[in-house]
Design a protein around this motif. Structure first.
Motif, short mmCIF file in Angstrom:
data_model
loop_
_atom_site.label_atom_id
_atom_site.label_comp_id
_atom_site.label_asym_id
_atom_site.label_seq_id
_atom_site.Cartn_x
_atom_site.Cartn_y
_atom_site.Cartn_z
N GLN A 65 0.86 -1.17 0.00
CA GLN A 65 0.00 0.00 0.00
C GLN A 65 0.90 1.23 0.00
O GLN A 65 1.74 1.39 0.89
CB GLN A 65 -0.92 0.04 1.21
CG GLN A 65 -1.88 1.22 1.16
CD GLN A 65 -2.83 1.24 2.32
OE1 GLN A 65 -2.41 1.46 3.44
NE2 GLN A 65 -4.11 1.01 2.03
N LYS A 106 0.98 5.39 -0.05
CA LYS A 106 0.17 6.57 0.25
C LYS A 106 1.00 7.82 -0.06
O LYS A 106 1.61 8.40 0.83
CB LYS A 106 -0.26 6.55 1.72
CG LYS A 106 -1.12 5.36 2.08
CD LYS A 106 -1.39 5.27 3.56
CE LYS A 106 -0.26 4.49 4.17
NZ LYS A 106 -0.40 4.10 5.54
N LYS A 111 -4.34 6.68 -2.33
CA LYS A 111 -3.78 5.38 -1.94
C LYS A 111 -3.70 4.48 -3.16
O LYS A 111 -4.62 4.42 -3.96
CB LYS A 111 -4.67 4.67 -0.92
CG LYS A 111 -4.60 5.17 0.47
CD LYS A 111 -5.45 4.26 1.33
CE LYS A 111 -5.74 4.90 2.67
NZ LYS A 111 -6.68 4.07 3.45
#
Length: 95
Positions: free
Chosen positions: A50, A52, A58
Motif C-alpha cells: 500500500q 500513500k 492510496k
C-alpha cells in the motif's frame, strides 16, 4: 502458514504471507487463506503493498504466486499460477 505485516515508512506498507497446505490436510470448517475452496494441497507466496503518496491518495497492489497439484487418473499434475490486482483510491469531489 507464516506472515509479516510491516510499515516500511509513513507512506509504504508491506505484507508477506507464505502458505503450505499438505495434500493430506483436510478441514471441513476451515476458513483459510487459499486460492482453492479448501485449504489442501497448495503452496504459495502472497505479497501486498500500500503506497500513500498523499493524505487522500492510496495505491494498493498484490501479487500471489501459488501452485496446486491436481490428481488425475493418469498421474499428478502440478499447476502454477500468478494472481495480481491493483486499485487506486481517490477522494470524491463535490460540485
Amino acid at each position: 502458514m507464516l506472515g509479516l505485516v510491516s510499515s516500511l515508512s509513513r507512506t509504504v506498507d508491506f505484507s508477506l504471507l507464505w502458505r503450505s497446505y499438505d495434500r493430506h490436510f483436510h478441514s471441513l470448517y476451515a476458513t483459510a487463506f487459499a486460492e482453492g475452496t479448501r485449504p489442501s494441497n497448495e503452496r504459495g507466496v502472497y505479497l501486498g503493498f500500500q503506497l500513500k503518496p498523499s493524505a487522500t491518495l492510496k495505491l494498493n497492489a498484490y501479487v500471489d504466486f501459488f501452485s496446486i497439484s491436481l490428481a488425475k487418473i493418469s498421474g499428478i499434475y502440478p499447476i502454477q499460477w500468478t494472481g495480481m490486482a491493483a486499485s487506486l483510491e481517490l477522494p470524491a469531489t463535490k460540485k
